[in-house]
Design an enzyme around this catalytic site. Structure first.
Site, mmCIF file in Angstrom:
data_model
loop_
_atom_site.group_PDB
_atom_site.id
_atom_site.type_symbol
_atom_site.label_atom_id
_atom_site.label_comp_id
_atom_site.label_asym_id
_atom_site.label_seq_id
_atom_site.Cartn_x
_atom_site.Cartn_y
_atom_site.Cartn_z
ATOM 1 C CB SER A 126 -0.453 -0.739 46.621
ATOM 2 O OG SER A 126 -1.807 -1.045 46.827
ATOM 3 C CE1 TYR A 156 1.323 -2.367 51.743
ATOM 4 C CE2 TYR A 156 -0.915 -1.885 50.986
ATOM 5 C CZ TYR A 156 0.342 -2.383 50.744
ATOM 6 O OH TYR A 156 0.644 -2.906 49.516
ATOM 7 C CE LYS A 160 3.821 -1.135 49.254
ATOM 8 N NZ LYS A 160 5.088 -1.773 48.899
HETATM 9 N N1 UPG Z 1 -13.981 -9.710 50.750
HETATM 10 C C1 UPG Z 1 -14.991 -10.449 51.296
HETATM 11 N N2 UPG Z 1 -14.690 -11.398 52.222
HETATM 12 C C2 UPG Z 1 -13.410 -11.653 52.623
HETATM 13 C C3 UPG Z 1 -12.358 -10.903 52.045
HETATM 14 C C4 UPG Z 1 -12.679 -9.927 51.117
HETATM 15 O O1 UPG Z 1 -16.154 -10.252 50.969
HETATM 16 O O2 UPG Z 1 -13.193 -12.524 53.478
HETATM 17 C C5 UPG Z 1 -14.281 -8.696 49.730
HETATM 18 C C6 UPG Z 1 -13.915 -7.290 50.152
HETATM 19 O O3 UPG Z 1 -14.958 -6.695 50.812
HETATM 20 C C7 UPG Z 1 -13.603 -6.646 48.819
HETATM 21 C C8 UPG Z 1 -13.082 -7.784 47.958
HETATM 22 O O4 UPG Z 1 -13.502 -8.975 48.602
HETATM 23 O O5 UPG Z 1 -14.788 -6.185 48.266
HETATM 24 C C9 UPG Z 1 -11.595 -7.793 47.846
HETATM 25 O O6 UPG Z 1 -11.001 -7.733 49.124
HETATM 26 P P1 UPG Z 1 -9.477 -8.007 49.391
HETATM 27 O O7 UPG Z 1 -9.080 -9.276 48.723
HETATM 28 O O8 UPG Z 1 -9.231 -7.884 50.841
HETATM 29 O O9 UPG Z 1 -8.740 -6.856 48.582
HETATM 30 P P2 UPG Z 1 -8.853 -5.286 48.744
HETATM 31 O O10 UPG Z 1 -9.571 -4.896 49.927
HETATM 32 O O11 UPG Z 1 -9.365 -4.785 47.452
HETATM 33 O O12 UPG Z 1 -7.329 -4.865 48.959
HETATM 34 C C10 UPG Z 1 -6.301 -5.422 48.217
HETATM 35 C C11 UPG Z 1 -5.059 -5.517 49.067
HETATM 36 C C12 UPG Z 1 -4.479 -4.180 49.366
HETATM 37 C C13 UPG Z 1 -4.278 -3.421 48.111
HETATM 38 C C14 UPG Z 1 -5.573 -3.325 47.341
HETATM 39 C C15 UPG Z 1 -5.355 -2.669 46.044
HETATM 40 O O13 UPG Z 1 -5.316 -6.199 50.269
HETATM 41 O O14 UPG Z 1 -3.232 -4.291 49.993
HETATM 42 O O15 UPG Z 1 -3.831 -2.147 48.382
HETATM 43 O O16 UPG Z 1 -6.073 -4.631 47.105
HETATM 44 O O17 UPG Z 1 -6.521 -2.481 45.374
#
Ligand code: UPG
Length: 684
Positions: A126, A156, A160
């Protein structure tokens, strides 16, 4: 012995999409998954999509013995390793579970690989291993290249990171031998374009698009946007969202790359991303567009651990693997919405459960149970058969309790789908388009119910289960290949059950695929034995047949003479009480002039009804078909069941139609045409 790719965690979101791409690229696949965070339904649906069965084992990768058995049963040439826990937040609460599942599991898997001399592994890593790349205080690692130093920020991510190091060390220990591809994913989104598989998170989704999808389908009130004060064009964080199908294809590219190495080993990391960053609002807008309306949201405070920008530099994968992400967030959002609308609760369908049915735990044959009010129906993959109809406490079909017994030689086709050609084909041969086909003789000189390995002996693929307006729709598929039982042409068969709270409708559909022949012959029906008495025989059952003309048969050969005559012991709609003295095994004629290959367009006609003084259930059969065989089960002699323990009502085409000029068109399925029929059982 052919060689397989083992996919660990193949029932999961990325795993299931990768299995499809593997098979589409000519690989054979074995899946292991402990189903802790996934559903076997994903595999059943993948089988449907790729039109073939996939060996599946419910195995935890930490179980050395069970994992070893899989390697003994299949010649594995490489592994794609997904199996892991993956929720960032959860990992901070139960880190030991994460280390145990992910790290210990991988160590165990590697031991089994080593023991079995399997040296190729593609590992699901990841982008989270890079940690917060803004920590360098400048943009030098944005977009992120593989050389970026690693510094994961949660358990997590640490698992990895640790596993990458373990793989590196294993490779170093025998660097000429091990071929290791480490794939660092950015943000996988979307679903398979078929709408049949997609992401199905348990509990409240953590990730942006799964959450948004649940808002759109009405399961959550509104999206919380975690902060709009970042330094991006709209103030929300930037991520590299990659369509899961593109991501899946990256695995095939990596695997092929490893297998093309002729000499020496390899350890190499590749980023799988698009190289294009999108903000939360970009994604929100794309998904709202796919849904067709603006979805409710609220900007709230920043989420701990989030950073401004995680965009991939995918140049290494583009160049070395010859792989490039091709689909944008718009396509991903459309596919996600298709998956969501078709499966509002993911793989879960209320009232539906399934379990393995044979003692060896073979997932190819499971028992699926559907509870709809007073009616509960159980079906199995073998023969797409009906194992139970329980109406208000009355079990009205003959069945074995366990799947193994269906393999008994004495099984008289209990509950099963019969095909390719139900009933008899005289002299086990027929002529079509100037060619004579010789079939297996499995009843005297004739072919009965499709020959030696008819549809009743095959595990159908699927099912795909949906519930629409309180009706279960359960769809099985069988590819009956050209030459099986010597029938011509590849035939794709669909058996679809519609189950409400008082009826079961069965729809059959079949067509020639793959252009091997211009025509074949076909006649599909269901061979359930009904018994309303709650007793060992159907004696005292009162039946009414709606039609009293039947297809006269030669008493010795049981083959039709070609005459349709009034039956001397049946008067239409007059009650007949079944007993030891009543014997029926006749094909009653509903429409003497029928010539259609697809009868579904015709009116459903009631053809039969039955009641029993001890049962409060009335049973009615209707069909669109031109005939139905009524058989009182005198030949039944199998484990737990005696003669007359059930009667059959089998709507279908005329018996041995292919040998009668008038009726032959009913069973000749030509290229481009669709065979279709409907049978309905009503209970009251
Ligand atoms: N976000 C929101 N509201 C929500 C969920 C997410 O605003 O309810 C935003 C969050 O702040 C971020 C973006 O959406 O800016 C993406 O969030 P999310 O979908 O949770 O992905 P990441 O936090 O980028 O993490 C994902 C995976 C993780 C992996 C990573 C790799 O969850 O396991 O390691 O992507 O980049």
């Amino acid at each position: 012995m052919s060689e397989y790719i083992l996919v660990t965690g193949g029932a999961g979101y990325i795993g299931s999409h990768t299995v499809i791409e593997l098979i589409n690229n000519g690989h054979k696949v074995v899946v292991v998954d402990n189903l802790v965070n996934s559903s076997y339904e994903a595999i059943a649906r993948v089988e449907f999509i790729v039109k073939q069965s996939i060996p599946f084992f419910n195995v935890d990768i930490r179980d050395y013995e069970k994992l070893s058995k899989v390697f003994k049963a299949y010649k594995i040439k490489g592994v794609i390793h997904f199996a892991a826990l993956k929720a960032v937040g959860e990992s901070t609460k139960i880190p030991l579970d994460y280390y145990d599942n992910n790290v210990t599991g991988t160590v165990n898997l590697l031991k089994v690989l080593k023991e079995n001399d399997v040296n190729s592994i593609v590992f699901s890593s990841s982008a989270t291993v890079y940690g917060d790349v803004t920590r360098f205080g400048d943009d030098r690692y944005i977009p992120i290249p593989e050389e970026c130093p690693m510094d994961p920020t949660n358990p997590y991510g640490n698992t990895k990171f640790v596993i990458e190091n373990i793989l590196k060390d294993v490779h170093s220990s025998e660097s000429e031998k091990w071929k290791v591809a480490v794939l660092r994913y950015f943000n996988p989104i979307g679903a398979h374009p078929s709408g049949l598989i997609g992401e199905d998170p348990s509990g409240i989704p953590n990730n942006l698009l799964p959450y948004l999808a649940q808002v759109a389908i009405g399961r959550r009130e509104k999206l919380s946007i975690f902060g709009s004060d970042y330094k991006s064009h709209d103030g929300t964080p930037i991520r590299d969202y990659i369509h899961v199908v593109d991501l899946a294809k990256g695995h095939i590219a990596a695997l092929d790359y490893l297998h093309k190495i002729n000499e020496g080993g390899l350890y190499r990391e590749w980023n799988l991303g698009t190289g294009k960053g999108s903000t939360v609002f970009d994604v929100y807008n794309a998904f709202s567009k796919a849904v067709g309306k603006k979805l409710p949201y609220e900007v709230v405070g920043r989420r701990a651990g989030d950073v401004l920008d995680l965009t991939a530099n995918p140049a290494r994968a583009n160049k070395e693997l010859g792989w490039k992400a091709e689909l944008g967030i718009e396509q991903a959002c459309e596919d996600l919405w298709k998956w969501t609308t078709a499966n509002p609760h993911g793989f879960n369908v209320e009232g539906y459960s399934s379990k393995t049915f044979e003692s060896d735990g073979n997932y190819g044959n499971r028992l699926q149970t559907f509870v709809n009010g007073e009616l509960s129906v159980s079906l199995a993959n073998r023969g797409a058969l009906i194992q139970d109809i329980n109406f208000d406490g009355d079990h009205i079909v003959n069945a074995y309790d366990n799947g193994d017994d269906y393999l008994l030689k004495s099984n008289p086709f209990f509950g099963t789908t019969v095909g390719r050609v139900a009933n008899r084909i005289a002299n086990a041969e027929f002529e079509l388009n100037g060619k004579t086909y010789h079939l297996p003789k499995n009843e005297n000189n004739n072919t009965l119910h499709g020959g030696l390995v008819g549809y009743d002996k095959e595990n159908f693929l699927g099912p795909i289960v949906k519930k629409e307006k309180d009706v279960f729709i359960v769809e099985y598929k069988l590819i009956d290949p050209d030459g099986k039982n010597n029938f011509p042409g590849d035939v794709e068969n669909i058996v679809r059950y519609y189950i409400d709270n008082k009826s079961i409708k069965i729809e059959y559909e079949a067509q020639l695929i793959n252009d091997k022949v211009d025509a074949t012959i076909i006649n599909i029906t269901n061979h359930s034995y009904f018994n309303l008495s709650g007793d060992a025989t159907t004696d005292d059952t009162v039946v009414k047949l709606s039609y009293d003309n039947y297809l006269e048969v030669d008493a010795k050969t049981l083959l039709p003479t070609g005459n349709v005559v009034k039956h001397d012991r049946v008067d239409a709609n007059k009650p007949i009480t079944l007993s030891e003295a009543t014997f029926y095994d006749y094909c009653f004629v509903i429409d003497n002039d029928a010539d259609a290959i697809d009868t579904r367009k015709f009116e459903l006609k009631k053809v039969f009804e039955a009641t029993h003084p001890r049962s409060h259930t009335k049973f009615v059969v209707s069909t669109t078909e031109p005939t139905y065989q009524f058989y009182t089960g005198v030949g039944v002699d199998t484990k737990g069941f005696v003669a007359r323990s059930g009667f059959c009502v089998e709507p279908g085409r005329f018996v041995d139609a292919i040998h009668n000029e008038k009726w032959a068109p009913q069973v000749i399925l030509k290229k481009g045409e669709v065979y279709g029929s409907i049978i309905q059982y009503d209970l009251s």
